[in-house]
Write a protein that holds these residues in place. Structure first.
Motif, PDB file in Angstrom:
ATOM      1  N   PHE A 189     -36.248  48.405   5.343  1.00 28.56           N
ATOM      2  CA  PHE A 189     -35.172  47.936   4.478  1.00 28.56           C
ATOM      3  C   PHE A 189     -34.656  46.607   5.025  1.00 28.56           C
ATOM      4  O   PHE A 189     -34.656  46.378   6.238  1.00 28.56           O
ATOM      5  CB  PHE A 189     -34.027  48.956   4.430  1.00 28.56           C
ATOM      6  CG  PHE A 189     -34.448  50.334   4.012  1.00 28.56           C
ATOM      7  CD1 PHE A 189     -34.429  50.700   2.678  1.00 28.56           C
ATOM      8  CD2 PHE A 189     -34.881  51.260   4.954  1.00 28.56           C
ATOM      9  CE1 PHE A 189     -34.815  51.975   2.291  1.00 28.56           C
ATOM     10  CE2 PHE A 189     -35.277  52.536   4.580  1.00 28.56           C
ATOM     11  CZ  PHE A 189     -35.244  52.894   3.240  1.00 28.56           C
ATOM     12  N   CYS A 190     -34.221  45.744   4.149  1.00 26.21           N
ATOM     13  CA  CYS A 190     -33.655  44.474   4.598  1.00 26.21           C
ATOM     14  C   CYS A 190     -32.491  44.085   3.689  1.00 26.21           C
ATOM     15  O   CYS A 190     -32.421  44.488   2.534  1.00 26.21           O
ATOM     16  CB  CYS A 190     -34.718  43.372   4.616  1.00 26.21           C
ATOM     17  SG  CYS A 190     -35.406  42.937   3.009  1.00 26.21           S
ATOM     18  N   ASP A 191     -31.590  43.296   4.243  1.00 32.46           N
ATOM     19  CA  ASP A 191     -30.444  42.820   3.481  1.00 32.46           C
ATOM     20  C   ASP A 191     -30.021  41.474   4.054  1.00 32.46           C
ATOM     21  O   ASP A 191     -30.378  41.121   5.185  1.00 32.46           O
ATOM     22  CB  ASP A 191     -29.289  43.820   3.558  1.00 32.46           C
ATOM     23  CG  ASP A 191     -28.254  43.581   2.459  1.00 32.46           C
ATOM     24  OD1 ASP A 191     -28.505  42.705   1.592  1.00 32.46           O
ATOM     25  OD2 ASP A 191     -27.214  44.240   2.465  1.00 32.46           O
ATOM     26  N   SER A 192     -29.296  40.712   3.291  1.00 28.06           N
ATOM     27  CA  SER A 192     -28.861  39.396   3.743  1.00 28.06           C
ATOM     28  C   SER A 192     -27.508  39.054   3.133  1.00 28.06           C
ATOM     29  O   SER A 192     -27.139  39.573   2.082  1.00 28.06           O
ATOM     30  CB  SER A 192     -29.889  38.326   3.362  1.00 28.06           C
ATOM     31  OG  SER A 192     -30.111  38.311   1.962  1.00 28.06           O
ATOM     32  N   ASN A 193     -26.791  38.197   3.813  1.00 30.54           N
ATOM     33  CA  ASN A 193     -25.470  37.751   3.372  1.00 30.54           C
ATOM     34  C   ASN A 193     -25.520  36.238   3.214  1.00 30.54           C
ATOM     35  O   ASN A 193     -25.448  35.504   4.193  1.00 30.54           O
ATOM     36  CB  ASN A 193     -24.414  38.161   4.397  1.00 30.54           C
ATOM     37  CG  ASN A 193     -23.016  37.739   3.996  1.00 30.54           C
ATOM     38  OD1 ASN A 193     -22.786  37.330   2.858  1.00 30.54           O
ATOM     39  ND2 ASN A 193     -22.085  37.815   4.915  1.00 30.54           N
ATOM     40  N   THR A 203     -27.407  32.170   6.804  1.00 34.31           N
ATOM     41  CA  THR A 203     -27.345  33.511   6.243  1.00 34.31           C
ATOM     42  C   THR A 203     -27.587  34.560   7.325  1.00 34.31           C
ATOM     43  O   THR A 203     -28.412  34.362   8.213  1.00 34.31           O
ATOM     44  CB  THR A 203     -28.397  33.662   5.134  1.00 34.31           C
ATOM     45  OG1 THR A 203     -28.093  32.735   4.082  1.00 34.31           O
ATOM     46  CG2 THR A 203     -28.407  35.067   4.561  1.00 34.31           C
ATOM     47  N   SER A 220     -30.259  42.525  13.659  1.00 34.46           N
ATOM     48  CA  SER A 220     -29.182  41.852  12.931  1.00 34.46           C
ATOM     49  C   SER A 220     -29.018  40.470  13.535  1.00 34.46           C
ATOM     50  O   SER A 220     -28.631  40.343  14.692  1.00 34.46           O
ATOM     51  CB  SER A 220     -27.874  42.647  13.043  1.00 34.46           C
ATOM     52  OG  SER A 220     -26.811  41.956  12.410  1.00 34.46           O
ATOM     53  N   THR A 230     -29.433  31.871  -3.480  1.00 33.72           N
ATOM     54  CA  THR A 230     -29.510  33.310  -3.223  1.00 33.72           C
ATOM     55  C   THR A 230     -30.937  33.824  -3.407  1.00 33.72           C
ATOM     56  O   THR A 230     -31.361  34.768  -2.733  1.00 33.72           O
ATOM     57  CB  THR A 230     -28.574  34.069  -4.177  1.00 33.72           C
ATOM     58  OG1 THR A 230     -28.891  33.704  -5.537  1.00 33.72           O
ATOM     59  CG2 THR A 230     -27.119  33.715  -3.894  1.00 33.72           C
ATOM     60  N   GLU A 234     -33.349  35.813  -0.438  1.00 30.85           N
ATOM     61  CA  GLU A 234     -34.046  37.083  -0.568  1.00 30.85           C
ATOM     62  C   GLU A 234     -35.518  36.950  -0.187  1.00 30.85           C
ATOM     63  O   GLU A 234     -36.100  37.867   0.417  1.00 30.85           O
ATOM     64  CB  GLU A 234     -33.919  37.604  -2.000  1.00 30.85           C
ATOM     65  CG  GLU A 234     -32.489  37.893  -2.439  1.00 30.85           C
ATOM     66  CD  GLU A 234     -31.793  38.910  -1.553  1.00 30.85           C
ATOM     67  OE1 GLU A 234     -32.485  39.741  -0.933  1.00 30.85           O
ATOM     68  OE2 GLU A 234     -30.559  38.873  -1.460  1.00 30.85           O
ATOM     69  N   ALA A 237     -35.671  36.837   3.646  1.00 30.88           N
ATOM     70  CA  ALA A 237     -35.408  38.168   4.203  1.00 30.88           C
ATOM     71  C   ALA A 237     -36.617  39.076   4.017  1.00 30.88           C
ATOM     72  O   ALA A 237     -37.023  39.792   4.943  1.00 30.88           O
ATOM     73  CB  ALA A 237     -34.178  38.775   3.533  1.00 30.88           C
ATOM     74  N   CYS A 241     -38.974  40.688   6.993  1.00 30.67           N
ATOM     75  CA  CYS A 241     -39.135  42.139   7.027  1.00 30.67           C
ATOM     76  C   CYS A 241     -40.612  42.525   6.983  1.00 30.67           C
ATOM     77  O   CYS A 241     -41.069  43.384   7.741  1.00 30.67           O
ATOM     78  CB  CYS A 241     -38.384  42.755   5.854  1.00 30.67           C
ATOM     79  SG  CYS A 241     -38.333  44.565   5.856  1.00 30.67           S
TER      80      CYS A 241
END
Length: 257
Positions: A189-193, A203, A220, A230, A234, A237, A241
Motif C-alpha cells: 500500500f502507498c499514500d502521499s501528501n 511531498t 515514511s 497531484t 501518485e 508514489a 512502491c
C-alpha cells in the motif's frame, strides 16, 4: 568466533556436529539470525557475549534494547525496557500519557516561533526515538517530521517531540507480533501528501508492505523530487512502491519462498 572488520558487513558462520549451520549477518549493531535449531542459537550466544552484552530472561532475549518473546508459533518483538530508559533519561516519567504521537494537522517549519533549544540535547532525543522505530512503526511518521529540525530546533519542535514521549508512556508494551500463517501473498500500500512540506514543498510518501497478515516492511519519508501536480505525485508514489515490491520479491525468492 565473531568477525570484527572494517567492511560494511560482517558474517558469522557456526557449523553444528550434524552439519547444520547458523548464519548471522551483523551490520553495525543490528543482527539477522537464520536457522530453526535452538541449540545453534544458544551456542552462538555464548560466543557473542564475549563482545556484546546480551541477557537471557527465560524465553525472552534482550539484545541492544530488543526484547524477543517466543511462544509456540508466535514471536513478539518489543523495546519495552529501552522505552522506559528513554522516558527516564528525558525526565518524562511523571507526565500524563496521550492517545496519539502527534496532533492531527500539525505543521512544522524551521521558521516557527519559539526559544532556541540545545541542538545536542535535541539530536540525542531524536536519535533515541529513531532507534525505537525499529519496533514502533506507530511513531515513525511523527519522528520523521520532527527529525527535520535537528540543526535548528526551538521550543515548538521540542513540544511536539515530547508529545511522542507522552504517547510512549501510555503504550510502553507495544511491539511487533508475528505468527504462523499459510497466507504468502505479498501486499503493498502507498499514500502521499501533495506538497506537505511547508519549507520545501516536497511531498510526503508512505509505503506499507505485508506478507499475508504480517507487516514486514514500512517507510515514511519525503519524495526526493518536487512534483508539480497531484497526478505526478501518485505516479511517483506508485513507482517507489513497485520498486520496493520487486526488491522484496527477489529477496523472498532467494529464501525459496
Amino acid at each position: 568466533m565473531v568477525t570484527r572488520c572494517l567492511l560494511e558487513y560482517a558474517f558469522y558462520l557456526k557449523v553444528h556436529n550434524n552439519g547444520d549451520m547458523l548464519l548471522v549477518c551483523i551490520y553495525v549493531d543490528d543482527s539477522i539470525f537464520t536457522d530453526d535449531n535452538p541449540s545453534l542459537f544458544e551456542a552462538f550466544k555464548k560466543d557473542i557475549t564475549h563482545a556484546f552484552e546480551m541477557t537471557n530472561v527465560g524465553l525472552m532475549y534482550y539484545y541492544l534494547g530488543l526484547e524477543v518473546k517466543k511462544m509456540e508459533d508466535e514471536i513478539f518483538i518489543s523495546q519495552e525496557s529501552y522505552t522506559k530508559e528513554i522516558l527516564k533519561k528525558f525526565n518524562m516519567l511523571d507526565y500524563n500519557p496521550v492517545n496519539t504521537p502527534m496532533e492531527s494537522g500539525t505543521k512544522l517549519s524551521k521558521f516557527d516561533e519559539g526559544e532556541k533549544v540545545n541542538p545536542v540535547f535535541f539530536k540525542c532525543l531524536m536519535g533515541s526515538l529513531r532507534y525505537l522505530t525499529f519496533t514502533r512503526r506507530d511513531i515513525l511518521f511523527a519522528v520523521r517530521v520532527v527529525s527535520h529540525f535537528m540543526e535548528g530546533p526551538n521550543s515548538t519542535h521540542l513540544k511536539v517531540a515530547r508529545r511522542i514521549l507522552r504517547y510512549l508512556k501510555g503504550t510502553i508494551d507495544f511491539g511487533l507480533f508475528y505468527f504462523s500463517s499459510s497466507d504468502f501473498n505479498l501486499m503493498r500500500f502507498c499514500d502521499s501528501n501533495y506538497a506537505g512540506g511547508i519549507d520545501d514543498k516536497k511531498t510526503q510518501l508512505a509505503l506499507f508492505f505485508s506478507w499475508g497478515d504480517i507487516v514486514i516492511s514500512w517507510s515514511s519519508k519525503k519524495q526526493s523530487i518536487v512534483t508539480l501536480s497531484t497526478c505526478e505525485v501518485e505516479y511517483v508514489a506508485a513507482t517507489s512502491c513497485t520498486s520496493h515490491a520487486i526488491w522484496l520479491r527477489g529477496l523472498l525468492k532467494e529464501l525459496n519462498l
